[in-house]
Design a protein around this motif. Sequence first.
Motif, PDB file in Angstrom:
ATOM      1  N   SER A   1       0.839  -1.214   0.000  1.00 16.91           N
ATOM      2  CA  SER A   1       0.000   0.000   0.000  1.00 16.91           C
ATOM      3  C   SER A   1       0.867   1.254   0.000  1.00 16.91           C
ATOM      4  O   SER A   1       2.055   1.211   0.359  1.00 16.91           O
ATOM      5  CB  SER A   1      -0.911   0.017   1.232  1.00 16.91           C
ATOM      6  N   ARG A   2       0.272   2.358  -0.400  1.00 11.76           N
ATOM      7  CA  ARG A   2       0.888   3.684  -0.253  1.00 11.76           C
ATOM      8  C   ARG A   2      -0.238   4.695  -0.220  1.00 11.76           C
ATOM      9  O   ARG A   2      -1.183   4.589  -1.022  1.00 11.76           O
ATOM     10  CB  ARG A   2       1.837   3.983  -1.425  1.00 11.76           C
ATOM     11  N   GLY A   3      -0.151   5.638   0.714  1.00 10.68           N
ATOM     12  CA  GLY A   3      -1.206   6.647   0.808  1.00 10.68           C
ATOM     13  C   GLY A   3      -2.553   5.969   0.998  1.00 10.68           C
ATOM     14  O   GLY A   3      -2.731   5.140   1.893  1.00 10.68           O
ATOM     15  N   ASN A   4      -3.491   6.284   0.115  1.00 12.88           N
ATOM     16  CA  ASN A   4      -4.847   5.758   0.252  1.00 12.88           C
ATOM     17  C   ASN A   4      -5.133   4.614  -0.721  1.00 12.88           C
ATOM     18  O   ASN A   4      -6.290   4.355  -1.053  1.00 12.88           O
ATOM     19  CB  ASN A   4      -5.865   6.891   0.033  1.00 12.88           C
ATOM     20  N   VAL A   5      -4.068   3.956  -1.163  1.00 12.60           N
ATOM     21  CA  VAL A   5      -4.209   2.884  -2.162  1.00 12.60           C
ATOM     22  C   VAL A   5      -3.605   1.594  -1.605  1.00 12.60           C
ATOM     23  O   VAL A   5      -2.503   1.606  -1.051  1.00 12.60           O
ATOM     24  CB  VAL A   5      -3.489   3.274  -3.477  1.00 12.60           C
ATOM     25  N   VAL A   6      -4.329   0.492  -1.772  1.00 11.78           N
ATOM     26  CA  VAL A   6      -3.877  -0.783  -1.207  1.00 11.78           C
ATOM     27  C   VAL A   6      -4.181  -1.904  -2.207  1.00 11.78           C
ATOM     28  O   VAL A   6      -5.098  -1.780  -3.028  1.00 11.78           O
ATOM     29  CB  VAL A   6      -4.573  -1.020   0.169  1.00 11.78           C
TER      30      VAL A   6
ATOM     31  N   PRO B   1      -5.903   5.610   7.131  1.00 10.70           N
ATOM     32  CA  PRO B   1      -5.760   4.395   6.309  1.00 10.70           C
ATOM     33  C   PRO B   1      -4.403   3.723   6.500  1.00 10.70           C
ATOM     34  O   PRO B   1      -4.318   2.500   6.464  1.00 10.70           O
ATOM     35  CB  PRO B   1      -5.907   4.897   4.871  1.00 10.70           C
ATOM     36  N   ALA B   2      -3.334   4.516   6.723  1.00  8.34           N
ATOM     37  CA  ALA B   2      -2.001   3.909   6.827  1.00  8.34           C
ATOM     38  C   ALA B   2      -1.964   2.895   7.964  1.00  8.34           C
ATOM     39  O   ALA B   2      -1.364   1.820   7.837  1.00  8.34           O
ATOM     40  CB  ALA B   2      -0.950   4.989   7.037  1.00  8.34           C
TER      41      ALA B   2
END
Length: 380
Positions: free
Chosen positions: A283-288, A327-328
């Motif tokens: 994941s990174r930021g708001n993307v997984v 989210p993280a």
Amino acid sequence: MRRDIRIAVIGAGLGGMTTAGLLQRAGFKVQVFEQAAAFSRIGAGIHLSPNVMKVMRRLGIETTLTDIGLHPDAFVSRKWDTGEVLFELPFHPQNEAHFGAAYINVHRGDLHQVLESALDHGTVAFGHKLRAMEERHGIVHLAFENGAKAEADLVIGADGVNSRVREYLLGTEKPRYSGHVAHRAVFPAALLNGLPIRACTKWWGEGSHILVYYMTQAREEVYVVSSVPHREWTSPQSFLPCDRDAFIAAFDGYHPELQQVVAAAPEVTMWPVFDREPVDCWSRGNVVLLGDACHPLRPYMASGAAMAIEDGAVLARCLADIGHDDPATAFSWYAANRMPRTNKVQRISVANTWFRGPTDPDWLFCYDACAVPLLAPQEA
Ligand code: FAD
């Protein structure tokens, strides 16, 4: 996590559909974007092991699946030439009670249809192939090949082995060709001319293998799926038709019972087997990522979809219960709780040893992704 955030799932495969259904049950707003124009009923079966059926229970579709699926009496491993039984795992009621659910075989098309029935009407936007994405100030902007655009607060990449979302997170890198193809064929059981087959049998050869099973309770359709060495795969297609004589020749010398099954298949397709080395960033930021997008597996434990489905269940729990609005934190719990298990399944799948001889399946089948205690990243 606040329930009014907008969640976009890219890919309506088994992992994406499960995740969307569980998130909706937890009160989230979810839209799934799928490149295909509609679901197609590809000719393939799938094993749903008890760990998967427990997730299906939370989606409210376990009974529907146990009603349509075939309940094999056992998983049987046999030696390719002599037919000697190398291992047999019975699926009687005591074992089902021990594992916490049934082990069934179903047609993938039927499974997809049942999964779709668990989602709110209109959840899947078909014909939306993700082309590009960018996160700005906590909002992810999505652009699709059909010209459509969308925004989301969180994006879940469930877009399979050639994931576009993975490319966005980790850069472009082709999946690894395993040097093997899988033959697949579905045909009427009547073509076996009365040859009885055990519900779910894996024939183990030298460097190749083949599984044979019925797909429905009525036992009217047989499914075969193999793994056979094949030097290279250059086609951009995900599968190709296979010459029937070449398919039959690949099982030369196998036990006569298996040869009779193989010879009965009127049409055969050939699928390349790909995987990737494990990565420790999902994941990174708001993307997984989930499923094959982050850990594509060789299908030799019949657990690729199972891992995607379990990922979805754990991710939905982390988003619902952990990290408040961060989210993280939710993503770090998700990855910490899933990676040890998916890495283990990947190692065994590469070795192709699952059920080859005496095997204790408890760690795989007794797991309940919807109930297993979640560990903090430093404890997992
Ligand atoms: P997928 O099921 O691949 O779904 C990805 C979805 O994303 C697709 O619908 C695709 O069209 C869509 N998509 C892709 N790119 C985009 C884009 N850019 N924009 C929008 N949509 C996109 N697993 C089991 O558990 N049991 C089995 O018995 C089993 N048998 C197998 C037999 C074979 C021969 C093979 C090859 C695999 C088998 N597997 C099995 C593995 C299993 O099929 C995969 O691991 C599983 O489908 C992965 O699920 P997923 O949701 O991650 O990805």
